[in-house]
Design a protein around this motif. Structure first.
Motif, PDB file in Angstrom:
ATOM      1  N   ALA A 126       0.818  -1.216   0.000  1.00 22.46           N
ATOM      2  CA  ALA A 126       0.000   0.000   0.000  1.00 22.46           C
ATOM      3  C   ALA A 126       0.847   1.260   0.000  1.00 22.46           C
ATOM      4  O   ALA A 126       0.475   2.281  -0.597  1.00 22.46           O
ATOM      5  N   GLU A 127       2.019   1.207   0.651  1.00 23.30           N
ATOM      6  CA  GLU A 127       2.863   2.407   0.772  1.00 23.30           C
ATOM      7  C   GLU A 127       3.783   2.601  -0.432  1.00 23.30           C
ATOM      8  O   GLU A 127       4.083   3.736  -0.821  1.00 23.30           O
ATOM      9  N   HIS A 128       4.240   1.505  -1.051  1.00 22.87           N
ATOM     10  CA  HIS A 128       5.316   1.629  -2.034  1.00 22.87           C
ATOM     11  C   HIS A 128       5.006   1.013  -3.393  1.00 22.87           C
ATOM     12  O   HIS A 128       5.903   0.950  -4.244  1.00 22.87           O
ATOM     13  N   ALA A 129       3.777   0.581  -3.632  1.00 21.05           N
ATOM     14  CA  ALA A 129       3.443  -0.036  -4.912  1.00 21.05           C
ATOM     15  C   ALA A 129       2.099   0.483  -5.403  1.00 21.05           C
ATOM     16  O   ALA A 129       1.337   1.095  -4.658  1.00 21.05           O
ATOM     17  N   LEU A 135      -7.247   0.739 -13.624  1.00 23.17           N
ATOM     18  CA  LEU A 135      -6.253   1.185 -14.599  1.00 23.17           C
ATOM     19  C   LEU A 135      -5.927   2.671 -14.513  1.00 23.17           C
ATOM     20  O   LEU A 135      -4.797   3.070 -14.790  1.00 23.17           O
ATOM     21  N   GLY A 136      -6.930   3.495 -14.158  1.00 25.56           N
ATOM     22  CA  GLY A 136      -6.705   4.940 -14.159  1.00 25.56           C
ATOM     23  C   GLY A 136      -5.547   5.378 -13.287  1.00 25.56           C
ATOM     24  O   GLY A 136      -4.604   6.024 -13.759  1.00 25.56           O
ATOM     25  N   PRO A 137      -5.560   5.066 -11.976  1.00 27.14           N
ATOM     26  CA  PRO A 137      -4.445   5.464 -11.112  1.00 27.14           C
ATOM     27  C   PRO A 137      -3.114   4.861 -11.550  1.00 27.14           C
ATOM     28  O   PRO A 137      -2.072   5.520 -11.486  1.00 27.14           O
ATOM     29  N   PHE A 138      -3.149   3.599 -12.012  1.00 21.33           N
ATOM     30  CA  PHE A 138      -1.905   2.973 -12.456  1.00 21.33           C
ATOM     31  C   PHE A 138      -1.311   3.733 -13.638  1.00 21.33           C
ATOM     32  O   PHE A 138      -0.103   4.002 -13.681  1.00 21.33           O
ATOM     33  N   ALA A 139      -2.140   4.074 -14.628  1.00 18.88           N
ATOM     34  CA  ALA A 139      -1.639   4.768 -15.813  1.00 18.88           C
ATOM     35  C   ALA A 139      -1.000   6.101 -15.445  1.00 18.88           C
ATOM     36  O   ALA A 139       0.046   6.478 -15.998  1.00 18.88           O
ATOM     37  N   ALA A 140      -1.595   6.822 -14.503  1.00 18.43           N
ATOM     38  CA  ALA A 140      -1.041   8.111 -14.087  1.00 18.43           C
ATOM     39  C   ALA A 140       0.306   7.939 -13.384  1.00 18.43           C
ATOM     40  O   ALA A 140       1.262   8.687 -13.635  1.00 18.43           O
ATOM     41  N   GLU A 141       0.393   6.938 -12.501  1.00 15.61           N
ATOM     42  CA  GLU A 141       1.648   6.696 -11.778  1.00 15.61           C
ATOM     43  C   GLU A 141       2.759   6.273 -12.735  1.00 15.61           C
ATOM     44  O   GLU A 141       3.909   6.703 -12.606  1.00 15.61           O
ATOM     45  N   ALA A 219       8.812 -16.215  -2.916  1.00 15.99           N
ATOM     46  CA  ALA A 219       7.837 -15.510  -2.073  1.00 15.99           C
ATOM     47  C   ALA A 219       8.406 -14.158  -1.661  1.00 15.99           C
ATOM     48  O   ALA A 219       9.601 -14.031  -1.380  1.00 15.99           O
ATOM     49  N   ILE A 220       7.541 -13.166  -1.639  1.00 19.29           N
ATOM     50  CA  ILE A 220       7.950 -11.808  -1.270  1.00 19.29           C
ATOM     51  C   ILE A 220       7.745 -11.619   0.225  1.00 19.29           C
ATOM     52  O   ILE A 220       6.684 -11.943   0.781  1.00 19.29           O
ATOM     53  N   ASN A 221       8.755 -11.058   0.866  1.00 16.48           N
ATOM     54  CA  ASN A 221       8.681 -10.769   2.298  1.00 16.48           C
ATOM     55  C   ASN A 221       8.030  -9.415   2.546  1.00 16.48           C
ATOM     56  O   ASN A 221       7.101  -9.290   3.335  1.00 16.48           O
ATOM     57  N   ARG A 222       8.522  -8.405   1.835  1.00 19.85           N
ATOM     58  CA  ARG A 222       7.952  -7.062   1.975  1.00 19.85           C
ATOM     59  C   ARG A 222       8.441  -6.181   0.825  1.00 19.85           C
ATOM     60  O   ARG A 222       9.411  -6.519   0.129  1.00 19.85           O
ATOM     61  N   ILE A 223       7.750  -5.046   0.660  1.00 17.87           N
ATOM     62  CA  ILE A 223       8.136  -4.060  -0.354  1.00 17.87           C
ATOM     63  C   ILE A 223       8.612  -2.813   0.372  1.00 17.87           C
ATOM     64  O   ILE A 223       7.912  -2.281   1.240  1.00 17.87           O
ATOM     65  N   ALA A 224       9.798  -2.334   0.015  1.00 16.25           N
ATOM     66  CA  ALA A 224      10.363  -1.128   0.607  1.00 16.25           C
ATOM     67  C   ALA A 224      10.352  -0.012  -0.436  1.00 16.25           C
ATOM     68  O   ALA A 224       9.931  -0.201  -1.579  1.00 16.25           O
ATOM     69  N   SER A 225      10.827   1.143  -0.053  1.00  6.05           N
ATOM     70  CA  SER A 225      10.775   2.306  -0.941  1.00  6.05           C
ATOM     71  C   SER A 225      11.661   2.156  -2.166  1.00  6.05           C
ATOM     72  O   SER A 225      11.404   2.771  -3.200  1.00  6.05           O
ATOM     73  N   ASP A 226      12.710   1.324  -2.075  1.00  3.83           N
ATOM     74  CA  ASP A 226      13.629   1.205  -3.204  1.00  3.83           C
ATOM     75  C   ASP A 226      13.952  -0.235  -3.580  1.00  3.83           C
ATOM     76  O   ASP A 226      14.833  -0.488  -4.395  1.00  3.83           O
ATOM     77  N   HIS A 227      13.262  -1.207  -2.977  1.00  3.64           N
ATOM     78  CA  HIS A 227      13.528  -2.598  -3.337  1.00  3.64           C
ATOM     79  C   HIS A 227      12.379  -3.497  -2.892  1.00  3.64           C
ATOM     80  O   HIS A 227      11.518  -3.098  -2.093  1.00  3.64           O
ATOM     81  N   VAL A 228      12.384  -4.708  -3.455  1.00  2.48           N
ATOM     82  CA  VAL A 228      11.467  -5.759  -3.033  1.00  2.48           C
ATOM     83  C   VAL A 228      12.296  -6.826  -2.336  1.00  2.48           C
ATOM     84  O   VAL A 228      13.241  -7.379  -2.920  1.00  2.48           O
ATOM     85  N   ALA A 229      11.964  -7.110  -1.081  1.00  2.00           N
ATOM     86  CA  ALA A 229      12.706  -8.098  -0.302  1.00  2.00           C
ATOM     87  C   ALA A 229      12.024  -9.454  -0.412  1.00  2.00           C
ATOM     88  O   ALA A 229      10.835  -9.593  -0.110  1.00  2.00           O
ATOM     89  N   LEU A 230      12.800 -10.474  -0.876  1.00  2.51           N
ATOM     90  CA  LEU A 230      12.280 -11.825  -0.987  1.00  2.51           C
ATOM     91  C   LEU A 230      12.549 -12.593   0.303  1.00  2.51           C
ATOM     92  O   LEU A 230      13.445 -12.243   1.075  1.00  2.51           O
ATOM     93  N   PRO A 237      16.187  -4.461  -6.670  1.00  2.00           N
ATOM     94  CA  PRO A 237      15.997  -3.007  -6.794  1.00  2.00           C
ATOM     95  C   PRO A 237      14.648  -2.683  -7.439  1.00  2.00           C
ATOM     96  O   PRO A 237      14.254  -3.327  -8.420  1.00  2.00           O
ATOM     97  N   ALA A 238      13.976  -1.691  -6.893  1.00  2.00           N
ATOM     98  CA  ALA A 238      12.645  -1.357  -7.403  1.00  2.00           C
ATOM     99  C   ALA A 238      12.294   0.087  -7.086  1.00  2.00           C
ATOM    100  O   ALA A 238      11.991   0.423  -5.944  1.00  2.00           O
ATOM    101  N   GLY A 239      12.331   0.921  -8.110  1.00  2.00           N
ATOM    102  CA  GLY A 239      11.841   2.295  -7.967  1.00  2.00           C
ATOM    103  C   GLY A 239      10.368   2.403  -8.301  1.00  2.00           C
ATOM    104  O   GLY A 239       9.701   3.373  -7.938  1.00  2.00           O
ATOM    105  N   PHE A 240       9.864   1.392  -9.035  1.00  3.70           N
ATOM    106  CA  PHE A 240       8.437   1.344  -9.392  1.00  3.70           C
ATOM    107  C   PHE A 240       7.988  -0.102  -9.265  1.00  3.70           C
ATOM    108  O   PHE A 240       8.564  -0.999  -9.888  1.00  3.70           O
ATOM    109  N   VAL A 241       6.973  -0.346  -8.446  1.00  3.00           N
ATOM    110  CA  VAL A 241       6.463  -1.697  -8.215  1.00  3.00           C
ATOM    111  C   VAL A 241       4.977  -1.715  -8.543  1.00  3.00           C
ATOM    112  O   VAL A 241       4.221  -0.838  -8.106  1.00  3.00           O
ATOM    113  N   THR A 242       4.564  -2.706  -9.310  1.00  2.00           N
ATOM    114  CA  THR A 242       3.141  -2.879  -9.576  1.00  2.00           C
ATOM    115  C   THR A 242       2.765  -4.333  -9.374  1.00  2.00           C
ATOM    116  O   THR A 242       3.608  -5.233  -9.475  1.00  2.00           O
TER     117      THR A 242
END
Length: 719
Positions: A126-129, A135-141, A219-230, A237-242
């Protein structure tokens, strides 16, 4: 003999603007059911088409090419559109709940809201992805991220068709921009299990060619501001996560009391839910007799069946069964202008498949852009002279565009004798009267509007704000109101629903302004009209038209252009997003602005006579002229474009005659545009102007300084 419109007897409410409902509205516009009032409720004025999303992400389509304009489509269908996100359906009371407005009653309802790919249980999502759906909000982001510079890092969660299409589109777009990119697809199992092995191998090669790293059984453990932790300790590394992993129903559906399957609405072969007057279609529905995967092709094929069955539920015709096809052609974008087609185990890929997919997608979207032109009935061969000229080439406008012209009004008013009662204080041309009652100064005004939207709640809000304008413009505090309402002919049940919506919203607006509705009158006629008579109290000397002084700064609190936008909307020519923005401007109350402008020398509200006409009123009463800076006058989104196309309100010519010496082409035409619930126009001492403007903007008003009063008479535009 006058033949009135047929009465309305049943309410059909469409929840969501998905593909099924969009096609249904188009079909309804060509074959409406007399007596049925149709409502479509959607969070925004457009509904994105999912089939073109990968092409948009890759850069092959503009953002506007994705959108079905629901406002324009609803106008074509004769439906009202309510902009808001449904958060509940009360099947016992047959009401649909939308935050910020009264419940919307229905006799028959249909749900076509799609799905979400939100992942609320995943830490950090919710915070970083951003979910790929809606589709509307995703397209804008995505557009904002793609517009950046420097190295990019993207992670797509979910290895199904939707996920691989997105990850390839993103890799292609970043490569086309020349941005070094690390693009990763993550799945907690094996990717592409829904496709045959040959097709899956082709897609994997395409991802490899684009530099996409595929991580499976992770399996994903958590999503951070700059990476996805498995969970295995790796950090991607992840600056944009969807997220495009699976399909989740909207949470409010589980509270409806309808029978569900994993949160989706169970429907029979007639697309009926467990409540026979509530239907569902598209991805939010589960076909109990013939379960199928979530795919747009089924939503499209359901539309003609849903159309017939809703009409049957409303009392016309018989229902028929929907029998979904067993397989369908899957067209999968491969990043660039290449695609893969698969059906019945056979697949083929390349540029020709992209051209075929592009043809199918554009043909579908063109159904909503090239709406059939329904010709008005021909005039009788024999008719009185002047009928064609008065009728004109376009429908009569609503709101202030339907007002009587200033010239005719002034002639009629001049025939009235001056007031003789000692408790009536004559004013120089103001719309509100000033009364002296027991030592208290009271203003009184009345205004009503011909509806320009079929939504009675929205129309009531705008009409109330509009009527309050005269009280606010005189610096008075609203006190009491009575309502005057004309409804189109409808059944007693629909009368109760409609009146409830109108009075609920009108009461909210009046109470927020400090007034109470104390009564009113109602009747039925050919169309909806809503008006209010108001009183207000003056604690200080009222602000009139007559106090303006040379060198005063002219301040306007709202942009102009509502007249041309409503004229275009009624003709089906306006962009729905423009119309929605105009509604927001018109619905903005001016009470706070009036208090900030309490020290103005002269003030009025800009309504039917347009900016030029109301400024002329200040000048005439104050004995001065004005220099207007046309470049400083802000206009509503789309107003200039429509004006340049030649769109005009029906009151434009009358307003133009108020100041015939001024130019009336280009942007200048908009100063003659009649405004509904327009802004306040105030003459403020030049020394106070900056402070007042700053206070207005801090209070949320798009206020602007548009010129000054002058010694020389007449209106002029600054070079």
């Amino acid at each position: 003999m006058h033949i009135p419109p047929l009465p309305l007897t049943r309410d059909l409410v469409l929840v969501g603007g998905g593909h099924t409902h969009a096609l249904l509205l188009r079909k309804w516009g060509m074959d409406p059911l007399p007596g049925a009032r149709v409502t479509v409720i959607n969070p925004g004025p457009t509904a994105p088409y999912s089939g073109m999303l990968p092409g948009y992400v890759a850069g092959h389509y503009d953002r506007s090419e994705l959108d079905i304009d629901l406002v324009r489509l609803a106008r074509f269908a004769g439906a009202r559109v309510i902009l808001g996100a449904v958060d509940g359906i009360d099947t016992d009371r047959q009401e649909i709940h939308v935050p910020g407005r009264p419940p919307v009653g229905f006799d028959v309802a249909s749900v076509n809201v799609g799905i979400t790919s939100d992942m609320p249980a995943m830490p950090g999502f919710a915070e970083h992805a951003v979910p790929a759906k809606p589709l509307g909000p995703f397209a804008a982001e995505w557009a904002a991220y793609l517009a950046g510079s420097g190295p990019a890092s993207v992670v797509v969660i979910g290895g199904g068709i939707a996920g691989v299409e997105l990850v390839m589109a993103m890799a292609h777009a970043l490569g086309a921009k020349g941005r070094p990119a690390q693009v990763t697809l993550i799945d907690n199992a094996i990717a592409l299990t829904a496709t045959k092995p040959k097709a899956a191998e082709t897609i994997r090669r395409a991802m490899q060619d684009l530099g996409v790293e595929v991580i499976e059984n992770a399996a994903i453990n958590r999503i951070a501001s700059d990476h996805v932790a498995l969970q295995d300790g790796r950090k991607i590394p992840a600056g944009f996560v969807t997220g495009a992993a699976g399909a989740r129903p909207y949470g409010w559906i589980e509270k409806t009391g309808l029978d569900l399957e994993d949160g989706f609405i169970r429907v029979n072969s007639y697309l009926q839910s467990s409540d026979p007057v509530v239907f569902a279609a598209g991805d939010c529905a589960h076909l109990t007799d013939n379960p199928r995967p979530k795919a747009g092709v089924y939503a499209v094929r359901e539309a003609p069946v849903l159309f017939d069955n809703l009409r049957a539920a409303l009392g016309a015709g018989r229902m028929r069964k929907y029998v979904p096809q067993k397989d369908y052609l899957k067209l999968i974008s491969l990043g660039g202008k290449s695609a893969l087609g698969e059906r019945l185990g056979l697949s083929h890929s390349g540029a020709m498949m992209w051209k075929w997919k592009n043809h199918i997608d554009r043909t579908f979207m063109n159904k909503f852009r090239d709406l059939p032109q329904m010709k008005p009935p021909a005039l009788p061969r024999a008719h009185a002279a002047g009928l064609v000229e008065v009728l004109g080439e376009k429908p009569m406008c609503g709101g202030c565009g339907a007002k009587v012209g200033r010239g005719a009004l002034q002639v009629a008013l001049k025939s009235q004798p001056d007031p003789v009662r000692p408790d009536i204080i004559p004013l120089p041309g103001d719309d509100a009267a000033l009364l002296q009652t027991g030592g208290v100064r009271q203003v009184m005004t009345s205004d009503h509007l011909r509806a320009f939207t079929n939504d009675p709640a929205l129309m009531a809000r705008i009409a109330a704000v509009h009527a309050l304008g005269d009280v606010w413009a005189m610096g008075a505090t609203p006190q009491a109101a009575t309502a005057t309402i004309i409804l189109p002919r409808m059944s007693a049940a629909l009368q109760r629903r409609t009146m409830s919506e109108i009075m609920s919203i009108a009461g909210d607006v009046m109470r927020d302004a400090g007034a109470d509705i104390v009564g009113g009158h109602s009747s039925m006629g050919d169309e909806m009209t809503i008006g209010f008579t108001l009183t207000g109290l003056c604690d200080a000397d009222p602000i009139t038209l007559a106090g303006g002084q040379p060198s005063d700064c002219l301040i306007l609190t709202k942009p102009i252009g509502s007249g041309v936008l409503m004229a275009a909307e009624m003709a089906g020519q306006a962009n729905g997003a423009w119309v929605a923005a105009a509604f927001r401007h018109m619905a903005q109350p001016q009470g706070k602005a009036a208090r900030i402008l309490a020290g103005a020398h002269a003030m009025t509200d800009v309504t039917g006579f347009g900016l030029a006409g109301h400024l002329q009123g200040i000048c005439d009463a104050s004995g001065c002229g004005a220099m207007m800076d046309l470049g400083a006058v802000e206009v509503m989104d789309g107003a200039q474009e429509l004006t340049d196309r030649g769109v005009r309100s029906t009151l434009f010519a009358d307003n133009r005659a108020i100041a015939p010496a001024l130019p009336a082409e280009g942007k200048a035409a908009l100063i003659f545009d009649p405004q509904t619930a327009g802004g306040l126009l105030a003459a403020v001492a030049a020394a106070d102007a900056d402070t007042v403007l700053n206070d207005l903007r801090n209070a949320g008003y798009p206020a602007m300084a548009i010129g000054e009063l002058t010694d020389a008479p007449g209106l002029r535009l600054q070079d």
